[in-house]
Design a protein around this motif. Structure first.
Motif, PDB file in Angstrom:
ATOM      1  N   THR A 188      -0.540 -42.429 -14.535  1.00 48.74           N
ATOM      2  CA  THR A 188      -1.795 -42.870 -15.150  1.00 48.74           C
ATOM      3  C   THR A 188      -2.872 -43.158 -14.109  1.00 48.74           C
ATOM      4  O   THR A 188      -4.025 -42.723 -14.245  1.00 48.74           O
ATOM      5  N   ILE A 189      -2.503 -43.887 -13.065  1.00 50.77           N
ATOM      6  CA  ILE A 189      -3.488 -44.262 -12.044  1.00 50.77           C
ATOM      7  C   ILE A 189      -3.602 -43.183 -10.979  1.00 50.77           C
ATOM      8  O   ILE A 189      -4.684 -42.965 -10.422  1.00 50.77           O
ATOM      9  N   GLY A 190      -2.516 -42.496 -10.677  1.00 53.06           N
ATOM     10  CA  GLY A 190      -2.569 -41.422  -9.690  1.00 53.06           C
ATOM     11  C   GLY A 190      -2.231 -41.859  -8.283  1.00 53.06           C
ATOM     12  O   GLY A 190      -2.651 -41.216  -7.306  1.00 53.06           O
ATOM     13  N   ILE A 191      -1.460 -42.941  -8.140  1.00 53.83           N
ATOM     14  CA  ILE A 191      -1.045 -43.407  -6.808  1.00 53.83           C
ATOM     15  C   ILE A 191       0.161 -42.576  -6.376  1.00 53.83           C
ATOM     16  O   ILE A 191       1.211 -42.599  -7.025  1.00 53.83           O
ATOM     17  N   GLU A 192       0.015 -41.858  -5.292  1.00 57.42           N
ATOM     18  CA  GLU A 192       1.096 -40.986  -4.852  1.00 57.42           C
ATOM     19  C   GLU A 192       2.192 -41.745  -4.114  1.00 57.42           C
ATOM     20  O   GLU A 192       3.374 -41.562  -4.391  1.00 57.42           O
ATOM     21  N   ASP A 193       1.819 -42.581  -3.163  1.00 55.91           N
ATOM     22  CA  ASP A 193       2.799 -43.317  -2.366  1.00 55.91           C
ATOM     23  C   ASP A 193       2.880 -44.770  -2.866  1.00 55.91           C
ATOM     24  O   ASP A 193       2.168 -45.645  -2.387  1.00 55.91           O
ATOM     25  N   VAL A 194       3.756 -44.982  -3.830  1.00 55.56           N
ATOM     26  CA  VAL A 194       3.874 -46.315  -4.434  1.00 55.56           C
ATOM     27  C   VAL A 194       4.536 -47.293  -3.469  1.00 55.56           C
ATOM     28  O   VAL A 194       4.402 -48.505  -3.632  1.00 55.56           O
ATOM     29  N   SER A 195       5.215 -46.798  -2.451  1.00 54.50           N
ATOM     30  CA  SER A 195       5.882 -47.710  -1.511  1.00 54.50           C
ATOM     31  C   SER A 195       4.882 -48.619  -0.809  1.00 54.50           C
ATOM     32  O   SER A 195       5.234 -49.722  -0.378  1.00 54.50           O
ATOM     33  N   LYS A 196       3.620 -48.173  -0.703  1.00 54.35           N
ATOM     34  CA  LYS A 196       2.608 -49.004  -0.048  1.00 54.35           C
ATOM     35  C   LYS A 196       2.156 -50.172  -0.920  1.00 54.35           C
ATOM     36  O   LYS A 196       1.540 -51.108  -0.415  1.00 54.35           O
ATOM     37  N   CYS A 197       2.424 -50.078  -2.207  1.00 59.17           N
ATOM     38  CA  CYS A 197       2.088 -51.180  -3.114  1.00 59.17           C
ATOM     39  C   CYS A 197       3.304 -51.531  -3.970  1.00 59.17           C
ATOM     40  O   CYS A 197       3.178 -51.798  -5.167  1.00 59.17           O
ATOM     41  N   ALA A 198       4.479 -51.516  -3.347  1.00 59.57           N
ATOM     42  CA  ALA A 198       5.732 -51.729  -4.086  1.00 59.57           C
ATOM     43  C   ALA A 198       5.810 -53.108  -4.724  1.00 59.57           C
ATOM     44  O   ALA A 198       6.543 -53.309  -5.693  1.00 59.57           O
ATOM     45  N   THR A 199       5.045 -54.059  -4.204  1.00 54.49           N
ATOM     46  CA  THR A 199       5.078 -55.400  -4.795  1.00 54.49           C
ATOM     47  C   THR A 199       4.553 -55.404  -6.231  1.00 54.49           C
ATOM     48  O   THR A 199       4.863 -56.311  -7.001  1.00 54.49           O
ATOM     49  N   LEU A 200       3.763 -54.388  -6.601  1.00 57.91           N
ATOM     50  CA  LEU A 200       3.234 -54.319  -7.960  1.00 57.91           C
ATOM     51  C   LEU A 200       4.280 -53.917  -8.989  1.00 57.91           C
ATOM     52  O   LEU A 200       4.061 -54.067 -10.189  1.00 57.91           O
ATOM     53  N   LEU A 201       5.419 -53.416  -8.531  1.00 57.19           N
ATOM     54  CA  LEU A 201       6.420 -52.898  -9.455  1.00 57.19           C
ATOM     55  C   LEU A 201       7.045 -53.968 -10.336  1.00 57.19           C
ATOM     56  O   LEU A 201       7.651 -53.658 -11.363  1.00 57.19           O
ATOM     57  N   SER A 202       6.906 -55.218  -9.957  1.00 61.86           N
ATOM     58  CA  SER A 202       7.450 -56.295 -10.794  1.00 61.86           C
ATOM     59  C   SER A 202       6.485 -56.706 -11.896  1.00 61.86           C
ATOM     60  O   SER A 202       6.834 -57.513 -12.758  1.00 61.86           O
ATOM     61  N   CYS A 203       5.259 -56.153 -11.897  1.00 59.04           N
ATOM     62  CA  CYS A 203       4.244 -56.533 -12.893  1.00 59.04           C
ATOM     63  C   CYS A 203       4.472 -55.777 -14.201  1.00 59.04           C
ATOM     64  O   CYS A 203       5.074 -54.709 -14.237  1.00 59.04           O
ATOM     65  N   SER A 204       3.937 -56.341 -15.252  1.00 62.24           N
ATOM     66  CA  SER A 204       4.040 -55.715 -16.574  1.00 62.24           C
ATOM     67  C   SER A 204       2.856 -54.795 -16.812  1.00 62.24           C
ATOM     68  O   SER A 204       1.700 -55.166 -16.576  1.00 62.24           O
ATOM     69  N   VAL A 205       3.130 -53.610 -17.297  1.00 62.04           N
ATOM     70  CA  VAL A 205       2.060 -52.657 -17.608  1.00 62.04           C
ATOM     71  C   VAL A 205       1.201 -53.193 -18.756  1.00 62.04           C
ATOM     72  O   VAL A 205      -0.038 -53.140 -18.709  1.00 62.04           O
ATOM     73  N   GLU A 206       1.851 -53.734 -19.780  1.00 62.97           N
ATOM     74  CA  GLU A 206       1.135 -54.168 -20.980  1.00 62.97           C
ATOM     75  C   GLU A 206       0.309 -55.430 -20.750  1.00 62.97           C
ATOM     76  O   GLU A 206      -0.817 -55.540 -21.252  1.00 62.97           O
ATOM     77  N   THR A 207       0.837 -56.396 -20.019  1.00 62.83           N
ATOM     78  CA  THR A 207       0.140 -57.679 -19.879  1.00 62.83           C
ATOM     79  C   THR A 207      -0.662 -57.801 -18.586  1.00 62.83           C
ATOM     80  O   THR A 207      -1.500 -58.698 -18.479  1.00 62.83           O
ATOM     81  N   LYS A 208      -0.435 -56.916 -17.619  1.00 60.69           N
ATOM     82  CA  LYS A 208      -1.104 -57.035 -16.325  1.00 60.69           C
ATOM     83  C   LYS A 208      -2.045 -55.873 -16.055  1.00 60.69           C
ATOM     84  O   LYS A 208      -3.228 -56.066 -15.753  1.00 60.69           O
ATOM     85  N   PHE A 209      -1.568 -54.662 -16.148  1.00 59.18           N
ATOM     86  CA  PHE A 209      -2.351 -53.503 -15.727  1.00 59.18           C
ATOM     87  C   PHE A 209      -3.404 -53.089 -16.755  1.00 59.18           C
ATOM     88  O   PHE A 209      -4.585 -52.924 -16.429  1.00 59.18           O
ATOM     89  N   ILE A 210      -2.968 -52.903 -17.978  1.00 57.07           N
ATOM     90  CA  ILE A 210      -3.892 -52.391 -19.002  1.00 57.07           C
ATOM     91  C   ILE A 210      -5.062 -53.345 -19.263  1.00 57.07           C
ATOM     92  O   ILE A 210      -6.219 -52.877 -19.373  1.00 57.07           O
ATOM     93  N   PRO A 211      -4.872 -54.677 -19.353  1.00 55.51           N
ATOM     94  CA  PRO A 211      -6.035 -55.556 -19.551  1.00 55.51           C
ATOM     95  C   PRO A 211      -7.069 -55.449 -18.435  1.00 55.51           C
ATOM     96  O   PRO A 211      -8.280 -55.511 -18.708  1.00 55.51           O
ATOM     97  N   ARG A 212      -6.668 -55.263 -17.186  1.00 56.94           N
ATOM     98  CA  ARG A 212      -7.618 -55.156 -16.086  1.00 56.94           C
ATOM     99  C   ARG A 212      -8.309 -53.807 -16.079  1.00 56.94           C
ATOM    100  O   ARG A 212      -9.505 -53.705 -15.758  1.00 56.94           O
ATOM    101  N   LEU A 213      -7.589 -52.790 -16.434  1.00 52.65           N
ATOM    102  CA  LEU A 213      -8.214 -51.478 -16.551  1.00 52.65           C
ATOM    103  C   LEU A 213      -9.254 -51.482 -17.668  1.00 52.65           C
ATOM    104  O   LEU A 213     -10.369 -50.955 -17.506  1.00 52.65           O
ATOM    105  N   ASP A 214      -8.924 -52.089 -18.802  1.00 49.07           N
ATOM    106  CA  ASP A 214      -9.875 -52.180 -19.913  1.00 49.07           C
ATOM    107  C   ASP A 214     -11.095 -53.015 -19.539  1.00 49.07           C
ATOM    108  O   ASP A 214     -12.213 -52.742 -20.016  1.00 49.07           O
ATOM    109  N   TYR A 215     -10.922 -54.038 -18.694  1.00 48.81           N
ATOM    110  CA  TYR A 215     -12.059 -54.870 -18.305  1.00 48.81           C
ATOM    111  C   TYR A 215     -13.120 -54.050 -17.575  1.00 48.81           C
ATOM    112  O   TYR A 215     -14.325 -54.167 -17.874  1.00 48.81           O
ATOM    113  N   PHE A 216     -12.697 -53.208 -16.653  1.00 51.59           N
ATOM    114  CA  PHE A 216     -13.667 -52.401 -15.901  1.00 51.59           C
ATOM    115  C   PHE A 216     -14.325 -51.355 -16.797  1.00 51.59           C
ATOM    116  O   PHE A 216     -15.485 -50.977 -16.567  1.00 51.59           O
ATOM    117  N   LEU A 217     -13.611 -50.910 -17.826  1.00 52.32           N
ATOM    118  CA  LEU A 217     -14.245 -50.001 -18.776  1.00 52.32           C
ATOM    119  C   LEU A 217     -15.313 -50.734 -19.586  1.00 52.32           C
ATOM    120  O   LEU A 217     -16.374 -50.161 -19.885  1.00 52.32           O
TER     121      LEU A 217
END
Length: 319
Positions: free
Chosen positions: A187-216
């Protein structure tokens, strides 16, 4: 008849029976068999005897090793022996009470096996005591395997990632880690996720999508919003109310800048509004200088002032 009379005429004194020549046997003496006397039962100690003659009371029995209090004490002593704050772990995560000592030791051994030092272990358990009760075979081991094989975190970098985000070890691969990885990649297009591996514990529904919608909502296109998150994935971690909104409002209202500058430099949201953004913007306004966001915010204070002086000198008309 005469004979009868003749016999009766004998005197009774002259007639006697002959005495037997064998005397009657003497009476046998009866023989008795004697048995040893029965032993007397031991005399019980009377409670009325003086303390000098009574035996001391037996020592109290040791506490049973199966009692919950004894087992909890063993676990806390074990954690304390490693320099781990057992009281903090217990008060922050009470499920430790129901875990066994052998399970705790197995988890500590596992953390050592993935190259965490004792200092690392103290840090990650202080930040996330839940690790101590996380199932080893179904959660901990699969999570580490996922980070190494699917997220491509190197073995040398794994301790650094876990020190920053130890909660990764408590997440399910199927329910949490893998869906987050796919969202960041597809969805975001990050190729090397190892550089931001700390984000993998976050929830897509409660963390990522609300912030993406905010910028829209505030005017960015979906394409530009994705570009911002690709350039600065940590943008997903900032609070909308406490961080994104006040900084964006200041950017638009006070600074009067264009949205494309944030698309190029989304790291703007990582700087302190009160300590960095506002003071430096005011200095630029006072000097009549407009610096790009990276130049204005990334430089150290002395370098920023030098750059500001250079811009002021070059903009002055020659005398």
């Amino acid at each position: 008849m005469q004979e009868t009379l003749h016999l009766s005429s004998y005197s009774t004194s002259s007639f006697s029976l002959p005495k037997p020549s064998i005397s009657p046997p003497k009476a046998l003496k009866s023989t008795t068999i004697s048995f040893p006397p029965h032993p007397k039962p031991p005399t019980p100690i009377s409670p009325q005897l003086s303390s000098a003659t009574s035996l001391p009371p037996p020592p109290p029995p040791p506490p049973p090793t199966t009692s919950p209090n004894f087992q909890l004490q063993e676990k806390l002593l074990f954690l304390d022996s490693l320099g781990i704050d057992s009281f903090h772990c217990l008060t922050s995560h009470s499920l430790i009470i129901s875990s066994s000592l052998s399970d705790l030791k197995s988890i500590i051994d596992f953390l050592y096996s993935i190259n965490l030092t004792i200092l690392d272990i103290r840090r990650v358990l202080h930040m996330c005591p839940d690790i101590l009760t996380t199932p080893l075979s179904s959660i901990l081991r699969p999570a580490v395997t996922f980070l190494l094989r699917e997220a491509h975190v190197t073995g040398d970098n794994l301790p650094f990632v876990l020190r920053r985000r130890p909660r990764l070890l408590t997440k399910s691969v199927e329910q949490n880690l893998r869906p987050t990885l796919y969202f960041l990649q597809s969805t975001i297009g990050i190729e090397d996720v190892s550089k931001c591996a700390t984000l993998l514990s976050c929830s897509v529904e409660t963390k990522f999508i609300p912030r993406l919608d905010y910028f829209l909502r505030i005017g960015f296109s979906r394409r530009d919003a994705k570009v911002m998150f690709r350039r600065f994935p940590s943008l997903f971690c900032y609070s909308i109310e406490d961080n994104l909104e006040p900084k964006f409002d200041y950017f638009v209202v006070e600074m009067g800048r264009e949205l494309k500058e944030l698309t190029v430099f989304p790291q703007y949201f990582s700087f302190s509004l009160e300590k960095r953004i506002k003071p430096r913007h005011r200095m630029c306004v006072e000097k009549g200088v407009c610096l790009s966001l990276p130049v204005m915010l990334k430089s150290h204070e002395s370098r920023f002032r030098d750059r500001l002086d250079v811009c002021c000198s070059s903009s002055m008309p020659g005398t």
